[in-house]
Design an enzyme around this catalytic site. Structure first.
Site, short mmCIF file in Angstrom:
data_model
loop_
_atom_site.label_atom_id
_atom_site.label_comp_id
_atom_site.label_asym_id
_atom_site.label_seq_id
_atom_site.Cartn_x
_atom_site.Cartn_y
_atom_site.Cartn_z
N LYS A 82 49.42 31.04 41.73
CA LYS A 82 49.68 30.83 40.27
C LYS A 82 50.66 30.31 39.95
O LYS A 82 50.90 29.34 38.88
CB LYS A 82 49.46 32.22 39.57
CG LYS A 82 48.31 33.20 39.74
CD LYS A 82 47.14 32.63 38.99
CE LYS A 82 46.17 31.71 39.61
NZ LYS A 82 45.08 31.37 38.56
N TYR A 137 48.79 35.39 45.88
CA TYR A 137 48.26 35.13 44.70
C TYR A 137 49.18 34.62 43.68
O TYR A 137 49.16 33.75 43.01
CB TYR A 137 47.59 36.69 43.96
CG TYR A 137 47.27 36.61 42.68
CD1 TYR A 137 45.99 35.75 42.07
CD2 TYR A 137 48.03 37.14 41.53
CE1 TYR A 137 45.65 35.46 40.80
CE2 TYR A 137 47.75 36.97 40.30
CZ TYR A 137 46.55 36.20 39.81
OH TYR A 137 46.15 36.10 38.51
N ASN A 169 39.32 27.51 34.78
CA ASN A 169 39.37 28.73 34.65
C ASN A 169 39.00 29.61 35.61
O ASN A 169 39.77 30.84 35.75
CB ASN A 169 38.06 29.21 33.27
CG ASN A 169 37.92 30.65 33.43
OD1 ASN A 169 38.48 31.22 32.35
ND2 ASN A 169 36.92 31.11 34.00
N LYS A 229 23.58 33.20 38.71
CA LYS A 229 24.32 34.10 37.74
C LYS A 229 24.69 32.94 36.65
O LYS A 229 24.97 33.48 35.48
CB LYS A 229 25.50 34.55 38.69
CG LYS A 229 25.14 35.34 39.49
CD LYS A 229 26.56 35.91 40.58
CE LYS A 229 26.21 37.25 41.31
NZ LYS A 229 27.51 37.58 41.92
N ASP A 281 31.56 25.35 44.18
CA ASP A 281 32.39 26.29 44.99
C ASP A 281 33.70 25.59 45.23
O ASP A 281 33.95 24.86 46.02
CB ASP A 281 31.59 26.69 46.42
CG ASP A 281 32.31 27.43 47.36
OD1 ASP A 281 33.26 27.93 47.08
OD2 ASP A 281 31.49 27.80 48.32
#
Length: 304
Positions: free
Chosen positions: A196, A192, A108, A58, A81
């Site tokens: 963050k 999540y 990112n 990819k 990974d």
């Protein structure tokens, strides 16, 4: 609102300076904001861009698409990974062995609202991917980053993609007892938000630990990426509403501006959290808790 009313003006085409001789590494560079960042950097002709991604095929496909627009783009693919310390160490070793410098480290890559799980090294999946993986990668690359920063007229940046969602992290901000468990009771979005918040706190403390570098955590805005499509642990209604409102979200070209701004613009304050574009003062109470930042840093260092 996609961008804050007091945001700074930033145009990727005109406001990214010449990147001659600079070396850049972007994690998750094969898709979404990462791929867009690689494309925008390539237009300004750095010496080399490392495009780090879990899937090499990819990543190679992304490079081919980027080179359709910038044929002479200097891009090297590297397998990374973030759920595997073995993979991270291998990627870092490759960079250290073959790159004379590193000017921009763009952290990112990330996952959102994933089902319960653990990384290969036993960390809650989202925390392990979004925080621990990037923390280890940065730790291993710090010698090269600081060496680059020691030269004259250098400006070395580390940018960590966080999220406005960090403000929703539950009390006490970071639940240290949950970090090496599946944390199922916290819910997919709760896990999540915690990861963050960790991005914000870690960037804040890294800036103190390494004053020769400029470090920032950023929220890209609500952007048309595949992140929510892969958020299979999120409630179905949230994913459905996101798909229905996709046309109202910021484009990749708009969404990438904040992280690009943080990586090249003058006036970026090390340790700050920025919302689009260049707006500070939006971190949560936990996000500016220096004691919590130090505790997370020390916990992470012990683990690594």
């Amino acid at each position: 609102m996609l961008f804050c009313s007091n945001s700074v003006s930033f145009n990727s085409e005109t406001d990214i300076p010449p990147l001659t001789d600079k070396v850049i590494l972007v994690t998750g560079g094969n898709v979404g904001l990462g791929k867009q960042a690689v494309l925008e950097y390539a237009r300004h002709h750095p010496r080399l861009i490392w495009l780090a991604a879990r899937s090499v095929p990819k990543a190679n496909a992304a490079v081919a698409e980027i080179k359709e627009q910038v044929p002479d783009a200097a891009i090297r693919v590297i397998e990374l990974d973030l759920t595997s310390f073995v993979s991270i160490k291998r990627a870092a070793a490759t960079v250290l062995a073959s790159s004379p410098r590193l000017d921009i480290l763009m952290l990112n890559a990330g996952i959102m609202a994933a089902p319960p799980g653990l990384t290969a090294d036993g960390y809650e999946l989202q925390f392990g991917t979004n925080h621990m993986g990037h923390a280890l990668l940065t730790k291993l690359l710090l010698p090269l980053l600081t060496q680059t920063a020691s030269a004259a007229s250098t400006d070395v940046r580390i940018v960590s993609l966080s999220s406005h969602g960090h403000i929703s992290a539950a009390k006490p901000g970071i639940d240290f007892a949950s970090l090496k468990t599946r944390a199922e009771a916290m819910g997919a979005l709760g896990r999540y938000f915690q990861s963050k918040l960790a991005n914000v706190l870690w960037a804040r403390q890294l800036a103190r630990e390494c004053p020769q570098l400029t470090v920032a955590a950023v929220h890209p805005g609500v952007v048309q990426t595949q992140l929510m499509e892969r958020a299979t642990g999120a409630p179905w209604i949230i994913r459905a509403l996101t798909r229905a409102g996709m046309g109202l979200l910021a484009t990749l070209e708009e969404g990438v501006r904040n992280q690009l701004w943080a990586s090249v613009a003058p006036g970026v304050e090390s340790g700050e959290y920025y919302e689009p574009v260049g707006v500070k003062g939006k971190a949560s109470v936990y996000g500016v808790d220096d004691g919590l930042a130090r505790r997370l840093w020390e916990w992470t260092e012990r683990e690594l």
